[in-house]
Motif scaffolding. Structure first.
Motif, PDB file in Angstrom:
ATOM      1  N   LEU A 185       0.826  -1.202   0.000  1.00  0.00           N
ATOM      2  CA  LEU A 185       0.000   0.000   0.000  1.00  0.00           C
ATOM      3  C   LEU A 185       0.864   1.256   0.000  1.00  0.00           C
ATOM      4  CD1 LEU A 185      -2.817   1.216   0.151  1.00  0.00           C
ATOM      5  CD2 LEU A 185      -2.662   1.100   2.635  1.00  0.00           C
ATOM      6  N   ALA A 186       1.906   1.260   0.817  1.00  0.00           N
ATOM      7  CA  ALA A 186       2.801   2.422   0.850  1.00  0.00           C
ATOM      8  C   ALA A 186       3.520   2.597  -0.482  1.00  0.00           C
ATOM      9  CB  ALA A 186       3.808   2.255   1.991  1.00  0.00           C
ATOM     10  N   ALA A 197       2.136   6.582  -6.933  1.00  0.00           N
ATOM     11  CA  ALA A 197       1.100   7.497  -7.424  1.00  0.00           C
ATOM     12  C   ALA A 197       1.515   8.948  -7.220  1.00  0.00           C
ATOM     13  CB  ALA A 197      -0.222   7.215  -6.725  1.00  0.00           C
ATOM     14  N   LEU A 198       2.105   9.261  -6.079  1.00  0.00           N
ATOM     15  CA  LEU A 198       2.560  10.630  -5.831  1.00  0.00           C
ATOM     16  C   LEU A 198       3.679  11.022  -6.788  1.00  0.00           C
ATOM     17  CD1 LEU A 198       2.504  10.779  -1.930  1.00  0.00           C
ATOM     18  CD2 LEU A 198       0.975  11.943  -3.528  1.00  0.00           C
ATOM     19  N   THR A 249       2.409   1.722  -3.422  1.00  0.00           N
ATOM     20  CA  THR A 249       1.430   2.231  -4.374  1.00  0.00           C
ATOM     21  C   THR A 249       1.206   3.722  -4.194  1.00  0.00           C
ATOM     22  OG1 THR A 249       0.341   0.084  -4.399  1.00  0.00           O
ATOM     23  CG2 THR A 249      -0.932   1.952  -5.216  1.00  0.00           C
ATOM     24  N   VAL A 250       1.098   4.163  -2.963  1.00  0.00           N
ATOM     25  CA  VAL A 250       0.878   5.581  -2.680  1.00  0.00           C
ATOM     26  C   VAL A 250       2.082   6.410  -3.129  1.00  0.00           C
ATOM     27  CG1 VAL A 250       0.598   7.270  -0.813  1.00  0.00           C
ATOM     28  CG2 VAL A 250      -0.782   5.197  -0.832  1.00  0.00           C
TER      29      VAL A 250
END
Length: 149
Positions: free
Chosen positions: A12-13, A19-20, A15-16
């Motif tokens: 999850l981290a 994306a950023l 992916t975030v």
């Protein structure tokens, strides 16, 4: 059990963060150059006396309502004949899917070529754009085959 939660948190981290970074790259690209002021030099080759570009024969044909009406009628008749052939058992589902995929792919490749030509690009660049689109369609087809098998 805790390592599984950490792995999911790490995904999850990741992916975030990705994306950023993607949003940052897009924002940087949009702010670093004034894209809306760009006009290719090839567009100035065919400027008429009144400042407008003369239209090509294809653009004149595509600008007529009768051309689009005839094309629509031909497509509707073709789809109706295909539906009747499928309903009668003359062709199978994969053949119908293949025909639709071939129609969309040819529309994409030919559309890219003519769009590039109408926006002032030479035919070599337009053909290269169509070739890239064809290559990407082949990559997509291979990916679908590999994922589904």
């Amino acid at each position: 059990m805790q390592t599984r939660t950490m792995v999911n948190t790490a995904y999850l981290a990741s992916t975030v963060v990705t994306a950023l970074l993607g949003v940052g790259v897009v924002a940087l690209a949009l702010r670093s150059r004034r894209w809306h002021h760009y006009v290719p030099l090839a567009a100035y080759r065919e400027v008429g006396a009144d400042g407008s570009r003369p239209t090509s024969g294809l653009a004149q044909i595509a600008g007529r309502t009768s051309t689009w009406t005839a094309l629509y009628v031909v497509l509707v008749l073709g789809f109706m004949i295909g539906a009747m052939a499928y309903a009668s058992g003359a062709i199978t589902g994969p053949a119908v899917i293949g025909a639709v995929v071939a129609l969309v792919a040819s529309f994409l490749v030919v559309g890219i070529y003519f769009a590039m030509r109408e926006h002032g690009r030479p035919s070599a660049q337009a053909a290269a754009g169509s070739a890239v689109a064809t290559g990407m369609l082949f990559v997509l087809a291979i990916t679908v085959v590999l994922v589904t098998s």
